[in-house]
Design an enzyme around this catalytic site. Structure first.
Site, PDB file in Angstrom:
ATOM      1  N   LYS A  64     -15.006   1.829   9.244  1.00  0.00           N
ATOM      2  CA  LYS A  64     -14.818   0.536   9.915  1.00  0.00           C
ATOM      3  C   LYS A  64     -13.310   0.286   9.917  1.00  0.00           C
ATOM      4  O   LYS A  64     -12.737  -0.115   8.906  1.00  0.00           O
ATOM      5  CB  LYS A  64     -15.556  -0.558   9.143  1.00  0.00           C
ATOM      6  CG  LYS A  64     -15.887  -1.819   9.939  1.00  0.00           C
ATOM      7  CD  LYS A  64     -14.731  -2.532  10.586  1.00  0.00           C
ATOM      8  CE  LYS A  64     -13.985  -3.459   9.654  1.00  0.00           C
ATOM      9  NZ  LYS A  64     -12.827  -4.123  10.367  1.00  0.00           N
ATOM     10  N   GLU A  84      -7.067   0.428  -2.366  1.00  0.00           N
ATOM     11  CA  GLU A  84      -5.605   0.468  -2.172  1.00  0.00           C
ATOM     12  C   GLU A  84      -5.217  -0.920  -1.700  1.00  0.00           C
ATOM     13  O   GLU A  84      -5.496  -1.281  -0.560  1.00  0.00           O
ATOM     14  CB  GLU A  84      -5.236   1.476  -1.077  1.00  0.00           C
ATOM     15  CG  GLU A  84      -5.440   2.918  -1.442  1.00  0.00           C
ATOM     16  CD  GLU A  84      -4.455   3.398  -2.490  1.00  0.00           C
ATOM     17  OE1 GLU A  84      -3.403   2.752  -2.672  1.00  0.00           O
ATOM     18  OE2 GLU A  84      -4.754   4.404  -3.134  1.00  0.00           O
ATOM     19  N   GLU A 131       2.911 -11.003  -1.849  1.00  0.00           N
ATOM     20  CA  GLU A 131       3.148 -10.024  -0.790  1.00  0.00           C
ATOM     21  C   GLU A 131       3.303 -10.766   0.534  1.00  0.00           C
ATOM     22  O   GLU A 131       2.408 -11.472   0.973  1.00  0.00           O
ATOM     23  CB  GLU A 131       1.970  -9.056  -0.712  1.00  0.00           C
ATOM     24  CG  GLU A 131       2.179  -7.974   0.310  1.00  0.00           C
ATOM     25  CD  GLU A 131       1.068  -6.927   0.287  1.00  0.00           C
ATOM     26  OE1 GLU A 131      -0.102  -7.295   0.424  1.00  0.00           O
ATOM     27  OE2 GLU A 131       1.390  -5.740   0.132  1.00  0.00           O
TER      28      GLU A 131
END
Ligand code: NAP
Ligand code: MG
Length: 462
Positions: free
Chosen positions: A170, A245, A369
């Site tokens: 996906k 990740e 981030e």
């Protein structure tokens, strides 16, 4: 504008179960360039069934044959590299030269490395009186982001193919065209029907259905830490293998003995490349107080030079998010020395290359981030202070250390809580394991460590 209506399931392009579509937008000019089907749980179920059905034969396929298909895949990607680069540029917006040099070239290198590893890896070993077989985990659900659209697909699919797994992918809703191209390449490479399947769709619909499907044995996810935590919880609840990740906030540590100009220039280039949309980017630059003012000057000049060469962010939401972080930096008292929150162009999701000085470790822009072309320059007093700052976030994905002497840089790098460190600039190595300490993830990609993620051991005692 091209309306694609199929998904690659069981070796053929099949119409989606439902009528919904995703519009693919070119972020440089905001034009809709294509539509793809927005897959549902029904499509995911069809794809998982196809992968399940293909698994026994795939697991029994000798490694040499798996290696041959991977070599063929590498060759198809190589032959279609220009088309790949153009597609990535169209849907992600990165400048064509970067798409060619990185988005197209790196996945070819990774596919090549797994063609070699599939042929040479010790899938069988002796441990005392036992024989240990390294067998495929089973059906893998792979969920990928948009920032390195082909690399992140190949970093999962190539080792899974080498291991003998079957896969349902996906991809990110923003970059489905690159994923479709990859599915065509897999088909052209002669990978048997059902071994690789593609379902395009939205994360909370198709992605979630894939993670939750009882027919997947493993979920391999790359993306935000927020979604990664949910995927980890789903996988944990079902006792599935999981690889995550996630995000990063990596430190670029410039020790006093380093070549300051080189360290700063490479550091700025690292943050600005791909418009700052790189999970391993060195978004915090740490400089000794005696060299601080000079480093800030150099960083501001380097960022200003980027001006027009930088691509847009992937979508309007990311652009707004990044501009919000720049405003937050200003509000918390950081000093803007390049760029800023204003949109540099009327069309396209652009953000100016931005550098903040006088950033302190607890500021939001030093902790979270940002995923845009924004660099924070922080001041340290001594090496212990630098280490404390470098390790002082929830993340630990990558980093860099610069010093006059390589051994000095290595000694510092060994004390960093992070999965990858570039020494005096480093070099991309497709065999080096990539992955995070702390909340940057679970598991590793690339090389033999990346292959091992898709294997489980069976011991036979004699
Ligand atoms: P994201 O939502 O985590 O997207 C990653 C992938 O997960 C996409 O395929 C996404 O589908 C899918 N997804 C989303 N929600 C899901 C769910 N509930 N269940 C299963 N799959 C789901 O990331 P994003 O929204 O694109 O970006 C947001 C932030 O994530 C960025 O600003 C950045 O900080 C971070 N990020 C990190 C990386 C990295 O490499 N570490 C990559 C991309 C983004 P959709 O495409 O439909 O959302
Ligand atoms: Mg999302």
């Amino acid at each position: 504008m091209k309306a694609h209506d199929g998904m690659y399931i069981g070796g053929a392009w099949r119409p989606a179960a439902g009528p919904d579509v995703i519009e693919v937008v070119n972020p440089a000019d905001e034009q809709v360039i294509a539509t793809v089907p927005a897959g549902t749980a029904e499509d995911v179920d069809a794809a998982v069934r196809a992968a399940r059905a293909a698994f026994p034969a795939r697991a029994a396929t000798p490694p040499a044959e798996r290696a041959a298909r991977l070599a063929a895949l590498r060759d198809v990607l190589q032959a279609r590299k220009d088309e790949i680069a153009e597609t990535v540029t169209a849907e992600l917006g990165s400048p064509l030269a970067f798409s060619q040099a990185v988005h197209a070239a790196v996945p070819i290198a990774v596919a090549a490395s797994y063609a070699d590893l599939a042929a040479t890896y010790a899938f069988e070993e002796k441990a005392g009186t036992s024989t240990v077989h390294h067998e495929p985990v089973g059906v893998v659900g792979a969920i990928t982001p948009w920032n390195y659209p082909l690399h992140q697909i190949v970093a999962k699919v190539a080792p899974a193919l080498a291991a003998g797994c079957t896969i349902v992918l996906k991809p990110a809703e923003d970059t489905p065209l690159t994923a479709r191209l990859f599915a065509e390449a897999v088909h052209e490479a002669g990978v048997p029907a059902g071994v690789f399947n593609l379902v395009t769709g939205l994360g909370p619909v198709a992605g979630q259905a894939l993670a939750e499907h009882p027919g997947t044995d493993m979920v391999s996810f790359t993306g935000s830490t927020a979604v990664g935590k949910r995927i980890g919880a789903i996988a944990g609840g079902a006792v599935k293998r999981v690889a995550l990740e996630l995000g990063g906030k990596s430190a670029n540590v410039i020790l006093p003995s380093a070549d300051l100009a080189r360290a700063v220039n490479v550091g700025v280039a690292n943050v600005m490349s791909n418009s700052g949309q790189t999970c391993s980017a060195w978004t915090r630059m740490l400089v000794h107080r005696d060299q601080y003012d000079r480093a800030v000057e150099l960083a501001a000049a380097a960022a200003a030079k980027y001006g027009d060469r930088i691509g847009p962010l992937v979508n309007a939401k990311q652009q707004a998010r990044v501009r919000g972080y720049i405003e937050k930096g200003l509000a918390e008292g950081a000093r803007l020395v390049a760029g800023g929150p204003d949109a540099p162009r009327e069309r396209g999701y652009f953000v100016s290359p931005t550098v903040f000085a006088d950033v302190t470790p607890e500021m939001t822009i030093a902790q979270e981030e940002i995923f845009g072309p924004v660099l924070s320059v922080l001041r340290y007093e001594d090496e212990e202070d630098a280490l404390r700052i470098a390790n002082g976030t929830v993340y630990g994905l990558a980093g860099a250390v610069w010093a006059g002497d390589e051994a000095e840089a290595v000694a510092f790098a060994r004390r960093m809580d992070t999965g990858q460190v570039d020494i005096n600039g480093g070099r991309f190595n497709p065999l080096a394991p990539f992955g995070g300490y702390k909340q940057s993830g679970v598991g590793r990609e690339l090389g033999t460590h990346g292959l091992a993620e898709y294997l489980q051991t069976k011991s036979l005692q004699f």
